[in-house]
Design an enzyme around this catalytic site. Structure first.
Site, PDB file in Angstrom:
ATOM      1  N   TYR A 240      18.576 -88.679  29.611  1.00  0.00           N
ATOM      2  CA  TYR A 240      18.937 -87.257  29.520  1.00  0.00           C
ATOM      3  C   TYR A 240      17.857 -86.401  28.845  1.00  0.00           C
ATOM      4  CZ  TYR A 240      23.085 -88.510  31.856  1.00  0.00           C
ATOM      5  OH  TYR A 240      23.925 -88.943  32.850  1.00  0.00           O
TER       6      TYR A 240
ATOM      7  N   HIS B 149      21.855 -85.815  11.650  1.00  0.00           N
ATOM      8  CA  HIS B 149      21.954 -86.216  13.058  1.00  0.00           C
ATOM      9  C   HIS B 149      22.520 -87.626  13.240  1.00  0.00           C
ATOM     10  CE1 HIS B 149      18.984 -83.003  14.745  1.00  0.00           C
ATOM     11  NE2 HIS B 149      19.810 -82.497  13.835  1.00  0.00           N
TER      12      HIS B 149
END
Length: 376
Positions: free
Chosen positions: A256, A153
């Site tokens: 978000y 990631h």
């Protein structure tokens, strides 16, 4: 908080059997794939140049200058040491908007830390030398903090805004997802810097009093797609955990949601966070359940594929092994068409070239550079 009608509309748009096939597309054949070159080892990104050549990155740390036919012209020496392994290595590369005059590129990679096994995402700039076989004036513009022990990631997509500033997506490093909500960490963020590495004065946290000044938006998981729309607005997508891949239009200072809200679930099953919505957290424009594992994205701004394709947002798929064409109207996604799924290729990157044509890069030990040719 979204209404049930709003949620139902988003579910209708979500992946799998709910994909909305476009009527116009159903009546026409998609562009034909032309393989320009193959044999790229774990290629990650393709940067079109204004003279119709390309720069291509391979995760092991190799950067290639390709000719207009996609063939290797030279390896560009001078790439900094990368932490190659897992999902890490040399990742995105883009050409500066003034490349024709300054020969400058930007690239991001997993940068080794001083402590053994630690790393983070870094963004560098360099100039391609006149002899076109090495990089010069290499500068590290940004290094994600903190560095940790992880091989997953990294995020690591770059987009250059019209004012020359640079956006860089930063992943949550898989094991550090809680950091995505913390503003004293770069983990799980979208950052914005000037082309010289300084912090733009109009960044939402530029004074550094409440957050790291490079942060532009937060609550992101692992974005591997970042691009400008024809109107100059910024779009991104990110991988969900197991379902819940998202498309967003990041706005300065906005949250978000990851990992508080998500349409995904734990690997192997199980709820994450508090559901799919929460006040103060931005909902996605579009999401996929099940996941398509999206990398790479580009808008079609040219006329080469006709009116039906112009303005479309193209998204690659690793898990779906397809190309998704999303139709966009007034900042909303109104439909989706899945292309090339029968060919079974993991599409790693999607770019529009200087010739107005779309180029795809496939993933694996024998990666391919593919050009999409409009049907007559």
């Amino acid at each position: 908080m979204r209404t049930s009608l709003h949620q139902g509309w988003r579910c209708l748009l979500a992946g799998g059997a709910a994909v909305l096939a476009l009527n116009a597309a159903a009546q026409n054949s998609p562009p034909k794939q032309e393989v320009l070159a193959s044999g790229f080892a774990n290629a990650w990104a393709i940067a079109p140049l204004p003279d119709q050549r390309f720069v291509l990155s391979e995760r092991a740390g190799k950067l290639w200058l390709l000719d207009a036919k996609g063939q290797k012209q030279s390896e560009l020496a001078g790439v900094p040491l990368v932490a190659f392994g897992g999902q890490g290595g040399l990742l995105d590369v883009v050409a500066d908007s003034q490349f024709a005059s300054n020969r400058r590129i930007y690239f991001c990679y997993s940068e080794p830390g001083s402590e053994a096994g630690t790393n983070s995402t870094a963004l560098a700039s360099a100039r391609i030398a006149a002899n076109e076989n090495h990089l010069e004036d290499v500068k590290v513009l940004f290094s994600q903090r903190p560095k940790i022990k992880s091989s997953a990631h990294f995020g690591c997509r770059i987009a250059q805004a019209r004012d020359g500033s640079l956006f860089l997506s930063l992943g949550d490093r898989f094991s550090q997802r809680h950091e995505a909500q913390k503003l004293d960490s770069h983990i799980g963020k979208l950052v914005r810097i000037a082309a010289d590495g300084s912090v733009p004065k109009d960044n939402p946290f530029a004074d550094g009093k409440t957050a790291l000044p490079e942060i532009y938006s937060y609550g992101h998981r692992n974005s591997q797609g970042l691009t400008l729309a024809p109107d100059g607005s910024l779009w991104m997508h990110e991988h969900g955990p197991q379902g819940g891949d998202e498309v967003n239009r990041p706005q300065p200072g906005k949250n978000y949601g990851w990992p508080v809200v998500t349409y995904g679930e734990e690997y192997g099953g199980g709820k994450i966070g508090e559901g799919v919505s929460k006040a103060g957290m931005e909902p996605p424009l579009h999401y996929w359940v099940p996941s398509i594992a999206p990398p790479g994205m580009a808008f079609v701004s040219s006329d080469r594929y006709g009116a039906a394709w112009k303005g479309s947002l193209l998204v690659g798929g690793l898990k779906s092994r397809s190309l998704s064409r999303l139709t966009v109207k007034d900042g909303r996604i109104t439909g989706e068409e899945r292309l090339y799924a029968q060919q079974g290729q993991r599409i790693r990157d999607v770019r529009q070239g200087a010739d107005g044509l779309i180029y795809l890069l496939t993933d694996g030990v024998d990666g391919k550079l593919i050009r999409l040719l409009p049907q007559p």
